[in-house]
Scaffold this motif. Structure first.
Motif, short mmCIF file in Angstrom:
data_model
loop_
_atom_site.label_atom_id
_atom_site.label_comp_id
_atom_site.label_asym_id
_atom_site.label_seq_id
_atom_site.Cartn_x
_atom_site.Cartn_y
_atom_site.Cartn_z
N ASP A 102 0.87 -1.18 0.00
CA ASP A 102 0.00 0.00 0.00
C ASP A 102 0.91 1.23 0.00
O ASP A 102 1.51 1.58 1.02
CB ASP A 102 -0.90 -0.01 1.23
CG ASP A 102 -1.79 1.22 1.32
OD1 ASP A 102 -2.11 1.81 0.26
OD2 ASP A 102 -2.16 1.60 2.45
N ALA A 103 1.01 1.88 -1.17
CA ALA A 103 1.91 3.02 -1.32
C ALA A 103 1.52 4.19 -0.42
O ALA A 103 2.38 4.91 0.07
CB ALA A 103 1.95 3.47 -2.78
N GLU A 104 0.23 4.36 -0.19
CA GLU A 104 -0.24 5.49 0.62
C GLU A 104 0.28 5.41 2.05
O GLU A 104 0.73 6.40 2.61
CB GLU A 104 -1.76 5.54 0.60
CG GLU A 104 -2.32 6.82 1.19
CD GLU A 104 -3.82 6.91 0.99
OE1 GLU A 104 -4.52 7.07 2.01
OE2 GLU A 104 -4.27 6.81 -0.17
N SER A 105 0.24 4.22 2.63
CA SER A 105 0.69 4.06 4.02
C SER A 105 2.14 3.59 4.10
O SER A 105 2.74 3.60 5.18
CB SER A 105 -0.20 3.06 4.76
OG SER A 105 -0.03 1.75 4.22
N GLY A 106 2.71 3.15 2.95
CA GLY A 106 4.08 2.64 2.96
C GLY A 106 4.20 1.31 3.67
O GLY A 106 5.26 0.95 4.17
N THR A 107 3.10 0.56 3.69
CA THR A 107 3.04 -0.71 4.40
C THR A 107 2.92 -1.86 3.42
O THR A 107 2.26 -1.75 2.39
CB THR A 107 1.83 -0.73 5.36
OG1 THR A 107 1.96 0.35 6.28
CG2 THR A 107 1.76 -2.03 6.15
N VAL A 108 3.53 -2.96 3.76
CA VAL A 108 3.44 -4.17 2.94
C VAL A 108 2.86 -5.31 3.78
O VAL A 108 3.28 -5.51 4.92
CB VAL A 108 4.80 -4.57 2.33
CG1 VAL A 108 5.84 -4.88 3.40
CG2 VAL A 108 4.64 -5.77 1.40
N LEU A 109 1.88 -5.99 3.22
CA LEU A 109 1.35 -7.20 3.85
C LEU A 109 2.19 -8.37 3.38
O LEU A 109 2.28 -8.65 2.18
CB LEU A 109 -0.10 -7.43 3.46
CG LEU A 109 -1.14 -6.46 4.00
CD1 LEU A 109 -2.52 -6.83 3.47
CD2 LEU A 109 -1.14 -6.47 5.52
#
Length: 131
Positions: A102-109
């Motif tokens: 998720d580029a918006e949050s800079g998080t990867v699942l």
């Protein structure tokens, strides 16, 4: 390293002919490096006399295109493939895995299996490269 100089003109003509040449079996590896931005600089490896390649770190395509992300460990249904590495120098690990970024949050699942392979947990940082 040799303690004494190696005089090229004393080598056989066959040996002289292959200095700085890429072996046919390693030509694909050289092509991959050249695609990433590496170039031959007319130096040879002191151990096998093959060509050496160099590249400024900023010119390596995989380095330029990679990005950091904060890990969230969870099952997901993403079909996007990534090369993923943890950011540990001492316990470095890397893998190819599917992940949901998720580029918006800079998080990867990351799946629990991928997180385990990378030795990372929720909140850790990874470096990723989309495939």
């Amino acid at each position: 390293m040799p303690k004494l100089p190696i005089y090229i003109n004393l080598l056989s003509k066959e040996a002289q002919a292959v200095i700085g040449q890429v072996h046919e079996n390693t030509r694909p590896a050289l092509k991959l490096l050249e695609k990433e931005g590496f170039t031959c600089r007319n130096y040879v490896d002191i151990f096998d006399a093959g060509p050496t390649v160099e590249c400024d770190l900023r010119n390596i395509q995989a380095v330029r295109d990679s990005f950091r992300a904060k890990v969230s460990v969870a099952e997901h249904t993403s079909s996007q493939d990534y090369l993923i590495a943890n950011t540990s120098f001492e316990h470095f690990r890397a893998t190819a895995a599917k992940a949901a970024f998720d580029a918006e949050s800079g998080t990867v699942l990351l799946s629990p299996e991928a997180a385990d392979a990378l030795n990372v947990a929720d909140g850790d940082m990874v470096r990723m490269l989309a495939q």
